[in-house]
Design an enzyme around this catalytic site. Structure first.
Site, short mmCIF file in Angstrom:
data_model
loop_
_atom_site.label_atom_id
_atom_site.label_comp_id
_atom_site.label_asym_id
_atom_site.label_seq_id
_atom_site.Cartn_x
_atom_site.Cartn_y
_atom_site.Cartn_z
N PRO A 176 -5.04 0.93 18.56
CA PRO A 176 -4.76 0.40 17.22
C PRO A 176 -4.74 1.45 16.11
CG PRO A 176 -7.00 -0.12 17.88
CD PRO A 176 -6.34 0.50 19.07
N LYS A 216 0.45 0.15 15.10
CA LYS A 216 1.84 -0.01 15.57
C LYS A 216 2.10 -1.25 16.43
CE LYS A 216 3.59 3.46 13.61
NZ LYS A 216 4.13 3.06 12.32
N HIS A 260 0.84 -1.21 0.00
CA HIS A 260 0.00 0.00 0.00
C HIS A 260 0.87 1.25 0.00
CE1 HIS A 260 -4.16 -1.58 1.42
NE2 HIS A 260 -3.61 -2.37 0.53
N TYR A 305 3.77 6.75 10.07
CA TYR A 305 2.93 5.60 9.74
C TYR A 305 3.77 4.45 9.20
CZ TYR A 305 -1.39 3.17 8.62
OH TYR A 305 -2.41 2.26 8.59
N TYR A 337 -9.38 5.79 6.99
CA TYR A 337 -9.62 6.16 8.38
C TYR A 337 -10.64 7.30 8.35
CZ TYR A 337 -5.33 3.72 9.91
OH TYR A 337 -4.36 2.79 10.19
C1 PHB Z 1 -6.32 -3.96 10.59
O1 PHB Z 1 -6.35 -4.21 9.38
O2 PHB Z 1 -6.69 -4.80 11.43
C2 PHB Z 1 -5.90 -2.61 11.04
C3 PHB Z 1 -5.42 -1.71 10.11
C4 PHB Z 1 -5.03 -0.45 10.51
C5 PHB Z 1 -5.12 -0.10 11.85
C6 PHB Z 1 -5.57 -1.01 12.79
C7 PHB Z 1 -5.96 -2.28 12.39
O3 PHB Z 1 -4.74 1.15 12.24
#
Ligand code: PHB
Ligand code: APR
Length: 389
Positions: A292, A296, A72, A384, A200
């Site tokens: 989450p 990280k 990605h 990130y 997000y």
């Molecule tokens: C996930 O795909 O489980 C996931 C992705 C990004 C995040 C947290 C969890 O910030």
């Protein structure tokens, strides 16, 4: 029984440490409370930093990751009606790889099975002793039979609730903590993701995240209040709420289906210091928890394990303890950078029950700075992908 390094816990931290020690010719034994099926079946995180991918490649478990991992080059952030794409390549010269922690765990378990190193699954009553001098031991029982394991070092890779951190005398350890009174309700579904990249979304009704595991398997999350129960959320109620919180085009693209996993994780920030107590080292979630939002947790566990493995390899190969002695400080430096980033992403994107109108205005101003400032975008991108430490 005797070994060089006793590893408590077969999560990603313990399995990876064991793998790296195997490659360095250092004897190790893993002691895990759960069954192998339970460990292999857990659904957790899914985003790997380039540095984590490198560690997994060096550990010889990069082949399936290279084939099946989704590279990605960016993520999208939606804030109310506004959209911002963060281009990792342009801004920070790297990319993330989407590959489930479940798959990382599988690959590491397969590698361990092939190496022949010993693992005790289903271990009960794990007790750590003697790590303050030269005689560390791990005692446990399996199928009602008592075992004792003498070793040179103990690696506490047993997660937030494990016995390793709890074995340290209270006066020798300091805890730093923040609870957010929020949870993430997550589902896994065999349907294509709404978009090629993660989204997000910060919405009046709360945060939402569109993630994925493969081109045909999606992972979605919505923010819920602390104390909410997974049984109270039908799939339909979940998808309805998710649609509300997503930008219209993403909501329209959402393909629903029966969830194959559904769970709630509470948001928490936690760090203990230091990470070393004589011959005991804390690794991964045993030492720190991040909310989450910045993806990280798994990356920190991988980097801790790699750092400790390097220190142990230097100890056994050359007799030099400089790297081992530096483990705690070096890891904590990276851990606090990730804690700051995860806290910031969490504060920016969630709707807090006690937030007033001032707090929402500050969130808005924070997002507008991101929208307008390439410097702010660069900082986000480099954090990130883990390029900023
Ligand atoms: C996930 O795909 O489980 C996931 C992705 C990004 C995040 C947290 C969890 O910030
Ligand atoms: N005895 C033996 N093993 C234990 C005990 C115990 N008393 N208590 C816990 N464990 C085991 C757990 O069953 C688990 O398999 O320790 C392991 C810890 O693994 P994780 O919780 O996955 O922690 P870690 O390996 O540090 O990986 C961190 O996992 O929780 C996610 O988001 C987190 O992605 C991050 C990663």
């Amino acid at each position: 029984m005797r070994t060089q390094v006793a590893i408590i816990g077969a999560g990603p931290a313990g399995l990876l440490l064991g793998r790296l020690l195997d490659l360095a010719g250092i004897a190790n034994v893993i002691v895990e409370r759960q069954t192998p099926e339970h460990v292999a079946g857990r659904i957790r995180a899914g985003v790997l930093e380039p540095g984590s991918v490198s560690v997994l490649e060096a550990a010889g478990v990069g082949a399936r990751l290279a084939r099946e991992g989704l590279v990605h080059d960016g993520v999208e952030i939606a804030f109310d009606a506004d959209r911002l794409r963060i281009d990792f390549q342009d801004l920070a010269g790297g990319a993330t790889t989407v590959y489930g922690q479940t798959e990382v765990t599988h690959d590491l378990m397969d590698a361990r099975a092939a190496s022949g190193s010993q693992s005790f699954y289903g271990a009960a009553n794990v007790v750590l002793d003697g790590f303050d001098d030269t005689g560390p031991t791990v005692r446990f029982s399996q199928d009602g039979q008592a075992h004792g394991l003498q070793c040179d070092f103990i690696a506490g890779c047993d997660g937030y609730h494990g016995p390793s951190r709890a074995s340290v005398p209270a006066g020798a350890i300091r805890h730093y903590e923040r609870a957010y009174s929020l949870g993430w309700l997550g589902i896994l579904v065999d349907q294509p993701p709404v978009s090629e990249e993660l989204i997000y979304a910060s919405h009046e009704r709360g945060f939402a995240l569109c993630s994925m595991r493969s081109p045909t398997r999606s992972r979605y999350y919505i923010q819920v209040q602390a104390g909410e129960r997974v049984e109270d959320w039908s799939d339909e109620a979940f998808y309805d709420e998710l649609r509300h919180r997503l930008p219209a085009d993403a909501a329209a693209a959402l393909q629903t289906g029966p969830s194959i996993e559904k769970s709630i994780a509470q948001l928490r920030s936690f760090v203990c210091e230091p990470l070393r107590f004589g011959r005991l080292f804390l690794v991964g979630d045993a030492a720190h928890i991040v909310p989450p939002t910045g993806a990280k947790g798994l990356n920190l566990a991988i980097r801790d394990a790699a750092e400790l493995a390097a220190g142990l390899a230097a100890h056994y190969e050359s007799g030099s303890d400089a790297r081992l002695d530096g483990y705690s400080d070096r890891a904590l430096h990276r851990i606090w950078a990730a804690e700051r980033f995860s806290w910031w992403m969490t504060m920016l994107l969630h709707r807090f029950p006690d937030a007033d109108s001032f707090a929402r205005k500050i969130q808005r101003a924070d997002f507008e700075q991101l929208l307008r400032s390439p410097d702010a975008q660069r900082l986000l991108a480099s954090n990130y992908i883990g390029a900023f430490e």
